[in-house]
Design a protein around this motif. Structure first.
Motif, PDB file in Angstrom:
ATOM      1  N   HIS A   1     -14.212   2.258   6.249  1.00  0.00           N
ATOM      2  CA  HIS A   1     -13.505   1.552   5.174  1.00  0.00           C
ATOM      3  C   HIS A   1     -12.050   2.016   5.119  1.00  0.00           C
ATOM      4  CE1 HIS A   1     -12.291   0.355   1.137  1.00  0.00           C
ATOM      5  NE2 HIS A   1     -11.965   1.610   0.942  1.00  0.00           N
TER       6      HIS A   1
ATOM      7  N   ALA B   1      -4.131   1.615  -6.137  1.00  0.00           N
ATOM      8  CA  ALA B   1      -4.857   1.239  -7.353  1.00  0.00           C
ATOM      9  C   ALA B   1      -6.341   1.532  -7.236  1.00  0.00           C
ATOM     10  CB  ALA B   1      -4.648  -0.247  -7.649  1.00  0.00           C
TER      11      ALA B   1
ATOM     12  N   LEU C   1      -9.496   0.163  -9.251  1.00  0.00           N
ATOM     13  CA  LEU C   1      -9.841  -0.815 -10.274  1.00  0.00           C
ATOM     14  C   LEU C   1     -11.338  -0.844 -10.515  1.00  0.00           C
ATOM     15  CD1 LEU C   1      -7.541  -3.797  -9.294  1.00  0.00           C
ATOM     16  CD2 LEU C   1      -7.182  -2.077 -11.040  1.00  0.00           C
TER      17      LEU C   1
ATOM     18  N   GLN D   1     -14.160  -2.838  -8.015  1.00  0.00           N
ATOM     19  CA  GLN D   1     -13.558  -2.830  -6.691  1.00  0.00           C
ATOM     20  C   GLN D   1     -14.683  -2.396  -5.767  1.00  0.00           C
ATOM     21  OE1 GLN D   1     -10.295  -0.123  -6.567  1.00  0.00           O
ATOM     22  NE2 GLN D   1      -9.375  -1.035  -4.769  1.00  0.00           N
TER      23      GLN D   1
ATOM     24  N   ILE E   1      -2.304  -0.797   5.787  1.00  0.00           N
ATOM     25  CA  ILE E   1      -1.129  -0.192   5.163  1.00  0.00           C
ATOM     26  C   ILE E   1      -0.127   0.241   6.225  1.00  0.00           C
ATOM     27  CG2 ILE E   1      -0.342   1.739   3.718  1.00  0.00           C
ATOM     28  CD1 ILE E   1      -3.136   1.704   2.419  1.00  0.00           C
TER      29      ILE E   1
ATOM     30  N   GLY F   1       0.792  -1.222   0.000  1.00  0.00           N
ATOM     31  CA  GLY F   1       0.000   0.000   0.000  1.00  0.00           C
ATOM     32  C   GLY F   1       0.828   1.278   0.000  1.00  0.00           C
TER      33      GLY F   1
ATOM     34  N   LEU G   1     -10.370   3.474   7.474  1.00  0.00           N
ATOM     35  CA  LEU G   1      -9.647   3.122   8.709  1.00  0.00           C
ATOM     36  C   LEU G   1      -9.142   1.678   8.637  1.00  0.00           C
ATOM     37  CD1 LEU G   1     -11.838   4.891  11.417  1.00  0.00           C
ATOM     38  CD2 LEU G   1      -9.421   5.344  10.913  1.00  0.00           C
ATOM     39  N   VAL G   2      -9.942   0.789   8.039  1.00  0.00           N
ATOM     40  CA  VAL G   2      -9.494  -0.595   7.845  1.00  0.00           C
ATOM     41  C   VAL G   2      -8.228  -0.602   6.985  1.00  0.00           C
ATOM     42  CG1 VAL G   2     -10.035  -2.803   6.754  1.00  0.00           C
ATOM     43  CG2 VAL G   2     -11.790  -1.619   8.090  1.00  0.00           C
ATOM     44  N   CYS G   3      -8.291   0.135   5.870  1.00  0.00           N
ATOM     45  CA  CYS G   3      -7.148   0.134   4.943  1.00  0.00           C
ATOM     46  C   CYS G   3      -5.940   0.826   5.560  1.00  0.00           C
ATOM     47  CB  CYS G   3      -7.536   0.809   3.637  1.00  0.00           C
ATOM     48  SG  CYS G   3      -8.858  -0.064   2.789  1.00  0.00           S
TER      49      CYS G   3
ATOM     50  N   THR H   1      -8.738   5.645  -1.199  1.00  0.00           N
ATOM     51  CA  THR H   1      -8.115   4.422  -0.701  1.00  0.00           C
ATOM     52  C   THR H   1      -6.731   4.236  -1.318  1.00  0.00           C
ATOM     53  OG1 THR H   1     -10.330   3.477  -0.659  1.00  0.00           O
ATOM     54  CG2 THR H   1      -8.503   1.963  -0.330  1.00  0.00           C
TER      55      THR H   1
ATOM     56  N   PHE I   1     -17.228  -2.114  -2.170  1.00  0.00           N
ATOM     57  CA  PHE I   1     -17.231  -1.685  -0.777  1.00  0.00           C
ATOM     58  C   PHE I   1     -18.363  -2.411  -0.073  1.00  0.00           C
ATOM     59  CE2 PHE I   1     -15.845   1.828  -3.452  1.00  0.00           C
ATOM     60  CZ  PHE I   1     -14.593   2.076  -2.922  1.00  0.00           C
TER      61      PHE I   1
END
Ligand code: ATP
Ligand code: MG
Lengths: 284, 302
Positions: free
Chosen positions: B99, B83, B85, B88, B107, B78, B101-103, B146, B90
């Protein structure tokens, strides 16, 4: 490098799981089942009184029964957790921000934690309901109680991991959940029945080897592990094994700890399969 | 070893889905400091190629390396590559903030980065709504947020303009250009040249999974220059005069006009005046890249 990766993946998976309703939506039926089963002591007070059961044994046995059902919900949660990523096409982002294998392992860990929460919820609510509801029930002595808490957590956690494996292998969410439920509620029972019917035909002493296999199926292994302690409390050390046989529907079960290992091996095999299949799958 | 260069190198890449050859022996590089446009009509293999670069689709043969290594072996992907795409998704009931915060946790960037990217893509106001209620363009913005979370050196975008309003597209174009100018790499796919044309420094054009052109956008014309179209009283006389001046590319169009290649309007007008031919109309025709792109990719013949 490995340690920070693990903690990043675990934190992410924890946030992923707690940011949607599923985990507590499934906790509700788990608690309701624990309450209703333990208030009445299940079928145990009536059917097992012949084995000379004492009251704490009945409460432990009804707790074990509710843990056995709780583990099914833990597995369903694991399956939904894993397959939901494919259903909502969030798997792409998940894989882009973390490797496939770290994601799978973190998911197993968080799924197991949710399973442990289900076990603890079942035990806490079941214990209270049992003490209030089962008229003459007394608080179980600490040794057997902690034994049951330990095996309950282990069983629910391991079934949750199996659920994650199934949800990763069968990416269709409905398919994964149905497969899991049909296996637990029907296929394994039918298999056990077939395997045990061999025992009736046998002429020798004790059930033949083929009937003993029943204890090594994942659902039965979980049940043996759960009923091991309550059975001894109910029927005494001498007849404990027979009580386990009738409670878990198996023949000549190995000790509870051995069945936990068997269940862990099933979970490990499931994760290995999910690892192999998941690592090379095209995500389009 | 990962070289931290921000380069993508694709070599001999092929992918077969059953009987469909989605990508065939594709090779190109994406260099830092440039916006590389990835063009091709529907079904030409753009998404498949990008997903192979990102380790999401396993190539049948060939390699796609990000900073010299396969994407899936990057230590913290990350932070290297973001990316956006197609397809992709949600989770509909997860909010945009949750969402992200998860990523951010995956990362390994601090949570305040979430507010930064939300502001950057203009989603700050809607951040606490479930993504299920988002419009297509809002989802596209969230996907971009993201991708930017880890402040990556490379951006890969698959038809990012889908669903964006004109202001959003203009903003994205400027953003990508700025991103590349800061020494980072951009690979952006599209099925329309117009969307990329104004911002891409290089283009890779694919058709049925194979590369049909790569290089500078201007070179897409294959050295073709513009033409001058003339409506005049005596085409034959004018044509002779033009040829006498060394202009050999003179054609007669079906409507009777002359098409003069390799000349500009001044030269043609002066020639006509010298030859005493009355000119009724003079048009300079630019090389139409869109037409060329269509020719190249087997669309409408130009
Ligand atoms: N999972 C899959 N299974 C089978 N065929 C596939 C799969 N994914 C893509 N294809 C096929 O591969 C080819 C290339 O598809 P791809 O999605 O890469 O095209 P594209 O250039 O992205 O098109 P578009 O502009 O419509 O997005 C198509 O023929 C498509 O049908
Ligand atoms: Mg595409």
């Amino acid at each position: 490098m490995i340690a920070p990766t693990a903690s990043r993946m675990l934190r992410a998976e924890l946030r992923r799981t707690t940011s949607v309703r599923m985990w507590w939506a499934l906790l509700i039926p788990v608690v309701l089942l624990a309450l209703s089963i333990n208030v009445f002591g299940g079928v145990f007070s009536s059917s097992l009184s012949g084995l000379g059961g004492e009251t704490p044994g009945v409460l432990l046995a009804s707790l074990a029964y509710s843990l056995s059902l709780g583990s099914v919900f833990a597995a369903v949660h694991g399956a939904v957790q894993a397959s939901g990523e494919f259903r909502h096409r969030t798997i792409t982002t998940t894989y882009l921000t973390g490797g496939r294998v770290p994601v799978l392992l973190a998911r197993c860990a968080v799924g197991a934690a949710v399973g442990a929460v289900y076990a603890l919820g079942t035990l806490a609510f079941g214990l209270v309901a049992g003490l209030f509801g089962q008229g003459s029930a007394t608080f179980p002595s600490p040794g057997p109680l902690f034994g049951l808490i330990g095996s309950g957590i282990a069983v629910c956690a391991l079934w949750a991991v199996l659920g994650v494996a199934v949800g990763t292998l069968v990416t269709n969410q409905a398919g994964a959940v149905v497969l899991l439920l049909v296996y637990v509620l029907a296929i394994e029972n039918v298999l056990s029945l077939i395997l045990r019917s061999g025992a009736d035909a046998g002429l020798g002493t004790g059930p033949p080897a083929i009937a003993r296999i029943t204890s090594y199926l994942p659902g039965n292994a979980a049940d043996v592990a759960l009923y091991d302690i309550p059975a001894v409390e109910l029927a005494g050390p001498r007849y404990g094994n027979q009580a386990v046989e009738s409670l878990a529907g198996v023949a000549s079960p190995p000790p509870g700890w051995a069945c936990l290992i068997v269940l862990a091996l099933w979970a490990g095999a499931g994760v290995a399969a999910a690892w192999v299949v998941g690592a090379r799958r095209d995500v389009t | 070893m990962q070289d931290h260069s921000g380069r993508i190198a694709v070599d001999g890449l092929s992918k077969r889905f059953g009987t469909v050859e989605a990508v065939r022996d594709l090779g190109f590089t994406v260099e830092p400091g440039l916006v590389t446009g990835f063009l091709g009509p529907n079904g030409s293999g753009k998404t498949t190629t990008l997903r192979m670069i990102l380790g999401l689709v396993v190539p049948t043969s060939g390699t796609a390396l990000v900073e010299g290594v396969p994407f899936e072996t990057l230590g913290s992907p990350g932070r290297v590559l973001g990316a956006v795409l197609e397809a992709q998704g949600f989770h509909p009931s997860r909010t945009a903030r949750r969402h992200l915060l998860v990523c951010a946790a995956a990362i390994g960037v601090p949570d305040r980065r979430v507010d930064e990217v939300l502001g950057l893509v203009g989603l700050a106001v809607d951040a606490d709504r479930g993504v299920g209620g988002y419009s297509l363009g809002m989802k596209q913005r969230l996907a971009l947020a993201t991708a930017l979370l880890g402040d990556p050196r490379i951006l890969v975008l698959d038809e990012p303009g889908n669903g964006l309003d004109p202001a959003g597209i203009a903003w994205l174009r400027d953003f990508l250009r700025g991103f590349a100018r800061s020494g980072r790499s951009v690979l952006v796919s599209s099925h329309q040249l117009a969307e990329i044309g104004q911002s891409a420094d290089r283009v890779v054009v694919i058709h049925r999974g194979a590369c049909v052109y790569q290089g500078e956008l201007a070179g897409l014309g294959g050295g073709r220059r513009g033409r001058v179209l003339v409506r005049c009283a005596e085409p034959v006389t004018l044509a002779q005069a033009l040829v006498a001046k060394g202009l050999m590319e003179v054609d007669t169009l079906p409507d009777g006009r002359l098409a003069v290649g390799g000349a500009d309007a001044v030269l043609v007008g002066d020639t006509a005046l010298a030859a005493g031919v009355a000119v009724y109309g003079l048009v300079e025709e630019q090389v139409d890249l869109e037409q060329l792109f269509l020719q190249l990719t087997g669309g409408v013949a130009g």
